[in-house]
Design a protein around this motif. Structure first.
Motif, PDB file in Angstrom:
ATOM      1  N   ALA A  25       1.031  -0.896  -0.085  1.00 21.30           N
ATOM      2  CA  ALA A  25       0.034  -0.157  -0.217  1.00 21.30           C
ATOM      3  C   ALA A  25       0.853   0.994  -0.014  1.00 21.30           C
ATOM      4  O   ALA A  25       0.501   2.075  -0.795  1.00 21.30           O
ATOM      5  CB  ALA A  25      -0.810  -0.276   1.287  1.00 21.30           C
ATOM      6  N   VAL A  26       2.175   1.527   0.626  1.00 23.21           N
ATOM      7  CA  VAL A  26       2.953   2.419   0.773  1.00 23.21           C
ATOM      8  C   VAL A  26       3.533   2.223  -0.339  1.00 23.21           C
ATOM      9  O   VAL A  26       3.634   3.941  -1.119  1.00 23.21           O
ATOM     10  CB  VAL A  26       3.793   2.451   1.798  1.00 23.21           C
ATOM     11  N   GLY A  27       4.239   1.508  -1.059  1.00 24.84           N
ATOM     12  CA  GLY A  27       4.842   1.627  -2.586  1.00 24.84           C
ATOM     13  C   GLY A  27       4.012   1.840  -3.359  1.00 24.84           C
ATOM     14  O   GLY A  27       4.359   3.374  -3.877  1.00 24.84           O
ATOM     15  N   LEU A  28       2.444   1.281  -3.662  1.00 20.25           N
ATOM     16  CA  LEU A  28       1.351   2.060  -4.491  1.00 20.25           C
ATOM     17  C   LEU A  28       0.796   3.912  -4.375  1.00 20.25           C
ATOM     18  O   LEU A  28       0.839   4.541  -5.341  1.00 20.25           O
ATOM     19  CB  LEU A  28       0.615   0.996  -4.788  1.00 20.25           C
ATOM     20  N   LEU A  29       1.148   4.044  -2.760  1.00 22.98           N
ATOM     21  CA  LEU A  29       1.043   5.461  -3.006  1.00 22.98           C
ATOM     22  C   LEU A  29       2.041   6.566  -2.892  1.00 22.98           C
ATOM     23  O   LEU A  29       2.286   7.661  -3.752  1.00 22.98           O
ATOM     24  CB  LEU A  29       1.204   5.826  -0.901  1.00 22.98           C
ATOM     25  N   LEU A  30       3.073   5.679  -2.781  1.00 18.58           N
ATOM     26  CA  LEU A  30       3.873   6.865  -3.275  1.00 18.58           C
ATOM     27  C   LEU A  30       4.860   6.710  -4.712  1.00 18.58           C
ATOM     28  O   LEU A  30       5.309   7.545  -4.990  1.00 18.58           O
ATOM     29  CB  LEU A  30       6.051   5.866  -3.112  1.00 18.58           C
ATOM     30  N   VAL A  31       4.437   5.518  -5.617  1.00 18.55           N
ATOM     31  CA  VAL A  31       3.783   5.776  -7.042  1.00 18.55           C
ATOM     32  C   VAL A  31       3.299   6.719  -7.621  1.00 18.55           C
ATOM     33  O   VAL A  31       3.248   7.181  -8.496  1.00 18.55           O
ATOM     34  CB  VAL A  31       3.690   4.287  -7.858  1.00 18.55           C
ATOM     35  N   ALA A  32       1.768   6.536  -6.645  1.00 18.67           N
ATOM     36  CA  ALA A  32       1.023   7.331  -7.343  1.00 18.67           C
ATOM     37  C   ALA A  32       1.524   8.926  -6.670  1.00 18.67           C
ATOM     38  O   ALA A  32       1.283  10.097  -7.770  1.00 18.67           O
ATOM     39  CB  ALA A  32      -0.386   7.779  -6.623  1.00 18.67           C
ATOM     40  N   LEU A  33       2.168   9.347  -5.587  1.00 16.28           N
ATOM     41  CA  LEU A  33       2.621  10.746  -5.698  1.00 16.28           C
ATOM     42  C   LEU A  33       3.592  10.941  -6.461  1.00 16.28           C
ATOM     43  O   LEU A  33       3.683  12.339  -7.192  1.00 16.28           O
ATOM     44  CB  LEU A  33       2.798  10.885  -4.048  1.00 16.28           C
ATOM     45  N   THR A  34       5.294  10.208  -7.105  1.00 19.35           N
ATOM     46  CA  THR A  34       5.188  10.049  -7.808  1.00 19.35           C
ATOM     47  C   THR A  34       4.924  10.303  -9.204  1.00 19.35           C
ATOM     48  O   THR A  34       5.305  12.124  -9.647  1.00 19.35           O
ATOM     49  CB  THR A  34       6.705   9.376  -7.877  1.00 19.35           C
ATOM     50  N   VAL A  35       3.998   9.920  -9.954  1.00 13.70           N
ATOM     51  CA  VAL A  35       3.659   9.624 -10.911  1.00 13.70           C
ATOM     52  C   VAL A  35       2.793  11.275 -10.922  1.00 13.70           C
ATOM     53  O   VAL A  35       3.233  13.029 -12.680  1.00 13.70           O
ATOM     54  CB  VAL A  35       2.556   8.872 -11.521  1.00 13.70           C
ATOM     55  N   PHE A  36       2.449  12.053 -10.180  1.00  9.79           N
ATOM     56  CA  PHE A  36       1.315  13.182  -9.971  1.00  9.79           C
ATOM     57  C   PHE A  36       2.577  14.215 -10.019  1.00  9.79           C
ATOM     58  O   PHE A  36       2.738  15.036 -10.544  1.00  9.79           O
ATOM     59  CB  PHE A  36       0.259  13.098  -8.890  1.00  9.79           C
ATOM     60  N   ALA A  37       3.301  14.171  -9.105  1.00  9.82           N
ATOM     61  CA  ALA A  37       4.558  15.479  -9.333  1.00  9.82           C
ATOM     62  C   ALA A  37       5.087  15.669 -10.843  1.00  9.82           C
ATOM     63  O   ALA A  37       5.603  16.798 -10.726  1.00  9.82           O
ATOM     64  CB  ALA A  37       5.218  15.066  -7.872  1.00  9.82           C
ATOM     65  N   LEU A  38       5.304  14.306 -11.561  1.00 15.87           N
ATOM     66  CA  LEU A  38       5.934  14.357 -12.009  1.00 15.87           C
ATOM     67  C   LEU A  38       5.075  14.785 -13.205  1.00 15.87           C
ATOM     68  O   LEU A  38       5.606  15.610 -14.323  1.00 15.87           O
ATOM     69  CB  LEU A  38       6.888  12.533 -13.102  1.00 15.87           C
ATOM     70  N   SER A  39       3.696  14.665 -13.363  1.00 18.20           N
ATOM     71  CA  SER A  39       3.257  14.968 -13.913  1.00 18.20           C
ATOM     72  C   SER A  39       2.947  17.030 -13.617  1.00 18.20           C
ATOM     73  O   SER A  39       2.668  17.760 -15.347  1.00 18.20           O
ATOM     74  CB  SER A  39       1.753  14.482 -13.750  1.00 18.20           C
ATOM     75  N   LEU A  40       2.360  17.603 -12.877  1.00 19.04           N
ATOM     76  CA  LEU A  40       3.316  18.487 -12.360  1.00 19.04           C
ATOM     77  C   LEU A  40       4.198  19.235 -13.298  1.00 19.04           C
ATOM     78  O   LEU A  40       4.155  20.525 -13.069  1.00 19.04           O
ATOM     79  CB  LEU A  40       3.304  18.634 -10.860  1.00 19.04           C
ATOM     80  N   LEU A  41       5.752  18.390 -12.912  1.00 18.90           N
ATOM     81  CA  LEU A  41       7.155  19.086 -12.978  1.00 18.90           C
ATOM     82  C   LEU A  41       6.449  19.673 -14.802  1.00 18.90           C
ATOM     83  O   LEU A  41       6.839  20.050 -15.027  1.00 18.90           O
ATOM     84  CB  LEU A  41       8.319  18.078 -12.928  1.00 18.90           C
ATOM     85  N   LYS A  42       5.774  18.421 -15.958  1.00 15.60           N
ATOM     86  CA  LYS A  42       5.762  18.300 -16.934  1.00 15.60           C
ATOM     87  C   LYS A  42       5.118  19.697 -17.337  1.00 15.60           C
ATOM     88  O   LYS A  42       5.155  20.294 -18.022  1.00 15.60           O
ATOM     89  CB  LYS A  42       5.077  17.097 -17.513  1.00 15.60           C
ATOM     90  N   SER A  43       4.316  19.870 -16.746  1.00 14.07           N
ATOM     91  CA  SER A  43       2.785  21.135 -16.513  1.00 14.07           C
ATOM     92  C   SER A  43       3.974  22.520 -16.445  1.00 14.07           C
ATOM     93  O   SER A  43       3.611  23.393 -17.330  1.00 14.07           O
ATOM     94  CB  SER A  43       1.591  21.006 -16.094  1.00 14.07           C
ATOM     95  N   TRP A  44       4.681  22.168 -15.433  1.00 13.13           N
ATOM     96  CA  TRP A  44       5.068  23.812 -15.420  1.00 13.13           C
ATOM     97  C   TRP A  44       6.219  23.805 -15.929  1.00 13.13           C
ATOM     98  O   TRP A  44       6.756  25.497 -17.608  1.00 13.13           O
ATOM     99  CB  TRP A  44       5.571  23.415 -14.388  1.00 13.13           C
ATOM    100  N   ILE A  45       7.200  22.410 -17.182  1.00  9.70           N
ATOM    101  CA  ILE A  45       7.763  22.734 -18.097  1.00  9.70           C
ATOM    102  C   ILE A  45       7.326  23.327 -19.647  1.00  9.70           C
ATOM    103  O   ILE A  45       7.937  24.358 -19.808  1.00  9.70           O
ATOM    104  CB  ILE A  45       9.089  21.633 -18.073  1.00  9.70           C
ATOM    105  N   THR A  46       6.301  23.133 -19.626  1.00 11.29           N
ATOM    106  CA  THR A  46       5.689  22.821 -20.726  1.00 11.29           C
ATOM    107  C   THR A  46       4.383  23.988 -21.008  1.00 11.29           C
ATOM    108  O   THR A  46       4.818  24.641 -22.135  1.00 11.29           O
ATOM    109  CB  THR A  46       4.949  21.378 -21.856  1.00 11.29           C
ATOM    110  N   GLY A  47       4.501  24.863 -20.210  1.00 13.49           N
ATOM    111  CA  GLY A  47       3.335  25.506 -19.740  1.00 13.49           C
ATOM    112  C   GLY A  47       2.029  24.643 -20.249  1.00 13.49           C
ATOM    113  O   GLY A  47       0.837  26.143 -20.056  1.00 13.49           O
ATOM    114  N   GLN A  48       1.183  23.821 -20.397  1.00  9.20           N
ATOM    115  CA  GLN A  48       0.189  22.973 -20.234  1.00  9.20           C
ATOM    116  C   GLN A  48      -0.550  22.603 -19.427  1.00  9.20           C
ATOM    117  O   GLN A  48       0.548  22.608 -17.917  1.00  9.20           O
ATOM    118  CB  GLN A  48       0.105  22.000 -21.499  1.00  9.20           C
ATOM    119  N   LYS A  49      -1.503  22.622 -19.183  1.00 14.01           N
ATOM    120  CA  LYS A  49      -2.390  22.105 -17.171  1.00 14.01           C
ATOM    121  C   LYS A  49      -2.166  21.025 -18.021  1.00 14.01           C
ATOM    122  O   LYS A  49      -2.444  20.099 -18.601  1.00 14.01           O
ATOM    123  CB  LYS A  49      -3.845  22.586 -17.779  1.00 14.01           C
ATOM    124  N   SER A  50      -1.655  19.702 -16.336  1.00 17.81           N
ATOM    125  CA  SER A  50      -1.444  18.999 -16.506  1.00 17.81           C
ATOM    126  C   SER A  50      -2.968  18.192 -16.685  1.00 17.81           C
ATOM    127  O   SER A  50      -4.065  18.894 -16.317  1.00 17.81           O
ATOM    128  CB  SER A  50      -0.942  18.843 -14.943  1.00 17.81           C
TER     129      SER A  50
END
Length: 100
Positions: A25-50
């Motif tokens: 459960a903790v591993g899945l939570l960490l994977v989900a948070l990592t994917v969400f953080a990378l999605s936000l980082l990508k949106s900030w770099i590209t200027g598009q909404k996540s």
């Protein structure tokens, strides 16, 4: 009467299963948070909404329109109903990668 050795073995087995479920459960939570953080980082770099933010905005739009509420629908803002029309010339864009 149960054997004390089997009771100890059952307890250890339950403990191992509980710990492995917690680690999963903790591993899945960490994977989900990592994917969400990378999605936000990508949106900030590209200027598009996540995508997650777009989904929340979509739900909020329908919520404000009265789709999920029992009350009357909210009126659209005056900016949306200004009636201004912008006339533009349409032109076809050529994709150079597809023509090759």
């Amino acid at each position: 009467m149960n054997n004390p050795l089997s009771q100890i073995f059952r307890f250890i087995l339950k403990l191992v299963f509980a710990l492995s479920a917690a680690v999963l459960a903790v591993g899945l939570l960490l994977v989900a948070l990592t994917v969400f953080a990378l999605s936000l980082l990508k949106s900030w770099i590209t200027g598009q909404k996540s995508a997650p933010l777009m989904a929340f905005a979509h739900f909020q739009k329908f919520s404000q329109a009265g789709m999920w509420t029992r009350g009357p629908a909210r009126q659209p803002s005056p900016k949306a109903a200004s009636g201004q029309v912008i006339d533009v010339e349409a032109r076809e864009l050529q994709d150079e990668r597809r023509e090759s």
